[in-house]
Design an enzyme around this catalytic site. Sequence first.
Site, PDB file in Angstrom:
ATOM      1  N   ASP A  38     -15.907  -4.190   8.854  1.00 49.50           N
ATOM      2  CA  ASP A  38     -14.973  -5.113   8.205  1.00 49.50           C
ATOM      3  C   ASP A  38     -14.861  -6.362   9.070  1.00 49.50           C
ATOM      4  O   ASP A  38     -14.179  -6.362  10.095  1.00 49.50           O
ATOM      5  CB  ASP A  38     -13.587  -4.468   8.055  1.00 49.50           C
ATOM      6  CG  ASP A  38     -13.523  -3.484   6.892  1.00 49.50           C
ATOM      7  OD1 ASP A  38     -14.598  -3.029   6.433  1.00 49.50           O
ATOM      8  OD2 ASP A  38     -12.403  -3.142   6.464  1.00 49.50           O
ATOM      9  N   LYS A  81     -12.663  -8.663   0.947  1.00 54.11           N
ATOM     10  CA  LYS A  81     -11.385  -8.041   1.301  1.00 54.11           C
ATOM     11  C   LYS A  81     -10.367  -9.151   1.543  1.00 54.11           C
ATOM     12  O   LYS A  81     -10.681 -10.174   2.147  1.00 54.11           O
ATOM     13  CB  LYS A  81     -11.595  -7.187   2.560  1.00 54.11           C
ATOM     14  CG  LYS A  81     -10.355  -6.559   3.155  1.00 54.11           C
ATOM     15  CD  LYS A  81     -10.744  -5.687   4.370  1.00 54.11           C
ATOM     16  CE  LYS A  81      -9.539  -5.191   5.127  1.00 54.11           C
ATOM     17  NZ  LYS A  81      -9.909  -4.402   6.336  1.00 54.11           N
ATOM     18  N   LYS A 112     -11.829  -4.968  -1.706  1.00 56.34           N
ATOM     19  CA  LYS A 112     -10.934  -4.129  -0.911  1.00 56.34           C
ATOM     20  C   LYS A 112      -9.589  -4.823  -0.763  1.00 56.34           C
ATOM     21  O   LYS A 112      -9.520  -5.998  -0.396  1.00 56.34           O
ATOM     22  CB  LYS A 112     -11.522  -3.839   0.465  1.00 56.34           C
ATOM     23  CG  LYS A 112     -10.572  -3.013   1.355  1.00 56.34           C
ATOM     24  CD  LYS A 112     -11.224  -2.576   2.657  1.00 56.34           C
ATOM     25  CE  LYS A 112     -10.209  -1.908   3.587  1.00 56.34           C
ATOM     26  NZ  LYS A 112     -10.802  -1.446   4.851  1.00 56.34           N
TER      27      LYS A 112
END
Lengths: 322, 606
Positions: free
Chosen positions: A133, A194, A223
Site C-alpha cells: 500500500d 485507496k 480500497k
Amino acid sequence: MAERSLSPDLDDQPTVPLVEFPPQDLVEIVHRLTPEKLASLLDATDLKADTQEPKIRKLAEWALDYGFASLCVNPVEVDLLPKLLKGSPVKECYVIDFPLGKSSIESKQRQAAEVVERSRSVRGEGPGKLELDMVINVGRFKRDAGYARAEIEAVVEAGDGELVKVIIRSGELTEEEIVQASALVKEAGADFVKNSTGMDVMGATPEHLRLMREAVGPDMGVKAAGGIGDAMTVVRLVYAAAREPELLDPLRFRIGTSAPLTIMATMDWIRTNPEAWVEARVIPCTICPSGQTSKQRREVREIYIQRCRTCPFRRYRRDKDF
Amino acid sequence: MTRGGYHGRILRVDLSQRKASTEPLAEDLARDYVGGRGLGSAMLWQELPAKIDPLSPQNMLIFVTGPLNGTGAALSSRYEVVTKSPLTNTILSANSGGRFPIALKRTGFDAIILEGAAEKPCYLWVDDEQAELRDASGVWGLDTHRTTERLLQETSAQAAVACIGPAGEAGVLYASVMNEMNRAAGRGGAGCVMGSKNLKAVVVQGSHKTPVADPEGFQEARKSALTMISEAPITKNALKEYGTAVLINIINQFGALPTRNFQEGYFPDADSVSGETLKELLYERSVGCATCSVACGRGTRTATRSGEGPEYETMWALGPMCGVKDLELITEANYNCNELGFDTISAGSTIACAMELWERGYLDQATRDRIQDELGTDLRFGNGQAVLRCTELIGRNEGFGKDLAQGSLRLASRFGHAELSMSVKGLELAAYDPRGFKSMGLAYATSTRGGCHLRAYLIGPEALATPYAVDRFASAGKAALVILYQDLSALIDSLGLCLFTIFALNPEHYASLLSSVTGEPLDGKQILGIGERIWNLERLFNLREGFTSEDDTLPPRFSQETLPRGHSKGQTVDLDPLLDEYYALRGWETSGVPGAQKLAELRLEV
C-alpha cells in the site's frame, strides 16, 4: 439573474454528496455480506508507532481465525509477519512511504523491493503472498501528475507482480483531482486505488469512494480506509463502491480497518434486523466530506463549505457536535 | 433437570410459617424464560394474585440467578430480585452484581422464593442447600455496612450478604436490596417489599458448581466473548478508566444531561462532577463484580468518609438534576443512599421535583417553613447541603423525608402538580433527556417497570456509536430498534450477565454462550424470541394490574417545553407516532394489548 455557481469545479456535480442510501439496497448488501464474505474483504490494520510484537501476533491470530484478506502493517514487521501467516491464505500487506508519501521515487522503490524480497525469503512460499500500500506525493501530483505516475510505476515494478494499492489521500484533493488521481493509478498499472492512510485529514466517505469507483470502473480494485469501525459503515461504502455483486471480491474491493472484530461483531447485530438498522439513519454530515473540513487546505475547504451551505441537511450544521 | 446451567432446584420460604421447602425447577420454565428476570417474572405471573398490595404478605420476593452465573463467563455475576413494585405497582425486576450472584448460585438453588411475612425481624441463611431463618433483631435498624459486617461474623466470612438498610425497614417506597454493602438491586423498591416481610437479609454460600453441557463449546464462546469485551472501545477503555461517570461530560455535550428537574439539558458545571474529575479528586481504586474484566465501579474517599461510587446515574441524580456541582457533597449523599439502602435515581429525582415545587412557589408556607426548619436551609436548586440532608431524612423516613420517600409522583400530586414528576408509571426517569435522544422517549414510555433506561439502552447507538451511530433526533426506525433492545436486554438480564456486555457482544455471542451451557442449540434470532416472550409476559402482568396504553406516556414537559440551550436546543418529543409504530411492530392491538396471534406465537396464555 443567473444562479451563482458553487465552484467552477463542481458545476456538473450533484449538489448533495452521497449521504443517503436506498434502504432496500442496503438490506440486500447486508444479505450478501455473509461473515465469510465480509472477512475476505478486510485488511486488518495496525500502523501505530508504538505497536509491539504481541499486538501483531494477536492480529495475526484474528486474521487466521476469521479469514481476513490481509494483515496490513509497517514494513519493519516483515521479519515477523511472514512467519505468522505462513501456510495460510492470509496475505501480508506493507505500507510504503507511509503516511506522507514524501520520499523520493527511488526511496519508495527501494522500500518496496526490500519488503518484497524479505517477505518472500522469510515466508518461503513464492510470490502472491504480499501486497503493497503505497502513498503518492499529493503535493507533487497537484502540479505534476506525471511525477505521481512515475512513483506508482516505480513501485509496481519493484513489486515484481505483487498486488499494489495506491493511496491518493482524497481528503486533500478536490473532487476533480480525486477523479484524475484514480484514473492515473489505473493507467500506471496498479491494482487498487485507496482513499486514505487513515492518518490524513479525512477518512473513508461514501462520496469519495463513489467517485473513485466511477473513475476506475469495475475492473480495478478500490480500497476504503480511515475511521471504518463498524459494519454499517462498511455497508454504505460497499453501496458506494462495490454495489454490484461481482465487485464484492477481494480483488475488487477492500476495507482497511484497525477494528476488524468490531466490524464482524456489528455485522451480526445488523443481521438480526437489517430493516430496522437500515431505517435508523445516520446523521448525514458525519459521513459527508463537506462535514469534515477543519483540517483541509483552504482551496479544498472552500469548495466543500460552499456545498455545505446549499445542502438540504444543513440544519444539522447549526452546531457541529452531533 | 438435564439442562446445563441449572441446579434444577428452587428454595421456597414461607416467612409467615417459618417453613422452607425445596422444589424442582420446571424444565419448560427454564427453557422459555432462561433465568434471572425472565424466570422470576414467569414465576410471579403464575403465582401472584392480581392487584394485591405490594407491601402485603401476599407479595412474593424472588431472588433468582441465571444459567451463566458460576460458569466463569465474562461479566456473569448479576442476579435479579423480582417482585411487584410498591413504587409503581408494575412488575419489578431489579438487577445487581458483585460476588453475591455467584454465591447465590453456588448454594445449589437457582432461585429463592420468599412469601408471607415474618412476625419478627429475621434473616435467611442458606449454606449449601441448607436453609435457616435466623433472628435479625440484633441487626434491625443497622445500616447496610454494619449489617453486612455483623451477619458475616454470625455466619461465615466467605458468605455473601444481600440486605436492606433502615430505608427498607421504614417503608421508603424505593428502598433497595444491597449486596456487598454498596451494590444495589436499586430500582422500584424491592428493599421496601423485603422490609415489609420483616426480612433483613439473605446470606448465602455454597460449593455447587454450575453444570455446563458442552464445556468445549462453552470455552470457545467464552473466549470469543472475552476477546470482544477486551477489544470494544467502551469496555476496553472508557468504563475501565473513568467508570460510568465518564458519561457526564459526553451526555452534557449532547445537550441531554437532565438539569434542574429536566428544565434544561445542559449543565455548565458538568466537568466538576464528571468521571474524569472523580478520578482526579476522590478515586481510590477500581471495583469490579466477580468475573468482570472491566471493573467500572469506583472506590472513593472524601475528607471524612469512604465508600463506593457515585456511578453516572447517581452523580447526575444527586448532582445536575438538583443543580448541584459539589462533587464531595454528591459523593457523601451517595454514601448515605448506599448505607441507608435506597435508590439514588428516585431519591435525586424526587428531591429535584421538590426543589422545583419550592422554586415555583407551589408549596404552602407551612410546608416551606417545616422544610426549612428540618433541613436547616432552603430547598433551592444548587443547594448541595439540602440534598445531603434530604438523603439522611429519606433513609430514616423522618420529617420531610417521609414525603420524599413516597417518590416524585406522589409528592408532586400531593401538591397539585403531578406534571413536575419526571417519571413514567411512577418510576423516576434516568439521566438521558428524551428530547436529545428520541428513542429513549419511547423506551421510557414503554418500559415494563416504568421510566427506566436499562430496559432499552439506546444510548449505545444514539450517543456512543455502538454498534454504530444513528441520527439521535430522527424517529425513523427507532421503534424497531427499541424493540430489539428491549428483547435483547430482557434476555441479558435473564442470563445473569451484565448489561454492559451489550457494548461489545451481539445476539450471536449470547446465543453461543447460552447454547453451550444448556446444550440446546440456539441462534441470535431465537434468543431474541425468548427476550420477546419475556417482554410480553411483563406487559401482560402490568395489564392485569390495570395499566393501559394511557400509561405509556411521558411527562408533559417533553412535548410542551423545548430544551433552552445546548446541542439539543429547541427539541421536543412527539411520542404518538412512535407509539403507534411500536404497537404495530410488537404485534399488539392499538390499545397496547398483545394480540392473540402474537400470544400464540410466543406460547403465552392470558
